[in-house]
Design a protein around this motif. Structure first.
Motif, mmCIF file in Angstrom:
data_model
loop_
_atom_site.group_PDB
_atom_site.id
_atom_site.type_symbol
_atom_site.label_atom_id
_atom_site.label_comp_id
_atom_site.label_asym_id
_atom_site.label_seq_id
_atom_site.Cartn_x
_atom_site.Cartn_y
_atom_site.Cartn_z
ATOM 1 N N TYR A 106 0.864 -1.208 -0.069
ATOM 2 C CA TYR A 106 0.058 -0.029 -0.036
ATOM 3 C C TYR A 106 0.807 1.171 -0.070
ATOM 4 C CZ TYR A 106 0.846 0.432 4.980
ATOM 5 O OH TYR A 106 1.394 0.575 6.379
ATOM 6 N N SER A 122 -9.666 -6.286 -0.153
ATOM 7 C CA SER A 122 -8.814 -5.183 -0.662
ATOM 8 C C SER A 122 -7.993 -5.583 -1.679
ATOM 9 C CB SER A 122 -8.217 -4.376 0.324
ATOM 10 O OG SER A 122 -7.175 -4.905 0.908
ATOM 11 N N ALA A 129 -4.243 -0.168 -1.834
ATOM 12 C CA ALA A 129 -4.916 0.631 -0.754
ATOM 13 C C ALA A 129 -3.612 2.069 -0.917
ATOM 14 C CB ALA A 129 -4.889 0.178 0.617
ATOM 15 N N TYR A 154 -9.147 2.415 -0.378
ATOM 16 C CA TYR A 154 -8.854 1.023 -0.947
ATOM 17 C C TYR A 154 -9.891 0.742 -1.903
ATOM 18 C CZ TYR A 154 -12.283 -0.898 2.224
ATOM 19 O OH TYR A 154 -13.399 -1.654 2.830
ATOM 20 N N TYR A 207 -11.582 -2.794 -3.713
ATOM 21 C CA TYR A 207 -11.687 -3.932 -3.398
ATOM 22 C C TYR A 207 -12.757 -4.827 -4.343
ATOM 23 C CZ TYR A 207 -16.469 -2.023 -2.312
ATOM 24 O OH TYR A 207 -17.468 -1.254 -2.482
ATOM 25 N N THR A 225 -14.873 1.216 -4.474
ATOM 26 C CA THR A 225 -13.719 1.861 -3.812
ATOM 27 C C THR A 225 -14.338 2.388 -2.496
ATOM 28 O OG1 THR A 225 -12.562 2.498 -5.947
ATOM 29 C CG2 THR A 225 -12.217 3.968 -4.223
#
Length: 203
Positions: A5, A129, A132, A145, A147, A166
């Motif tokens: 992330y 997710s 992110a 994030y 998903y 999102t």
């Protein structure tokens, strides 16, 4: 599965700091072994020390004092219980209705470099997710994030097919730690949106 992330803080500062500490520890260890104990030691490799320090920092140290003072990234790992209101299933596109039954949960696993955010309502749907970002350099940290969602159980969401979405959540730290924000989906039959509210139950 945990995935990388992004953050609004240069991770390179931490990497450089770990490298400098590794060199210092290597030199100090060799000096202690040679001059205090009379051992003919070569010392530990700075690379090996740096690798060990990074693994420890990535998994545990980054969230502990004093290490957490070196960066602004919040630790959001744990269980979050809450509720969701969605435009899906509403007769009015501008009206949000609660996702029933009210059993929505987020389970977040987080390291310094990786994260995974899982949502589940046992009788409607689940999601995980796939990417992110955490913005921590603001008064209210923000978690964004993307998903993938799958229908599950016998609730409202089983009428949907698998879809992506999102979520954008603000982190509120206080007596009750909360994640609150909005989400958007691209499921078959038209886009939907809604609001999410979660309270951390453990960390």
């Amino acid at each position: 599965m945990l995935h990388s992330y992004s953050i609004d803080f240069p991770r390179s500062k931490v990497h450089i700091g770990i490298a400098l500490v590794a060199v210092a520890v290597g030199w100090a260890g060799e000096w202690l072994a040679t001059y205090l104990f009379g051992l003919n030691a070569f010392g530990l490799s700075p690379f090996a020390i740096a690798t060990g320090l990074y693994v420890a920092f990535d998994r545990w140290l980054w969230k502990w004092r004093p290490f957490c003072w070196l960066h602004p990234v919040p630790d959001i790992a744990g269980e979050w219980k809450g509720e969701i209101d969605s435009s899906y299933g509403s007769e009015d596109d501008h009206e949000l209705v609660p996702i029933e039954p009210n059993g929505s949960r987020l389970t977040i696993a987080q390291r310094w470099s990786k994260i995974e955010i899982n949502y589940r309502n046992p009788e409607s749907s689940r999601s995980r997710s796939i990417s992110a970002r955490i913005e921590a350099g603001t008064e209210i940290p923000k978690v964004t994030y993307v998903y993938e969602n799958e229908p599950e159980g016998e609730g409202l969401q089983t009428e949907q097919q698998g879809h992506g979405g999102t979520a954008v959540l603000d982190l509120y730290d206080g007596d009750e730690r909360q994640l609150r924000g909005t989400f958007y989906t691209d499921h078959v039959g038209g886009q939907s949106y809604g609001e999410m509210r979660f309270e951390q139950t453990n960390s």
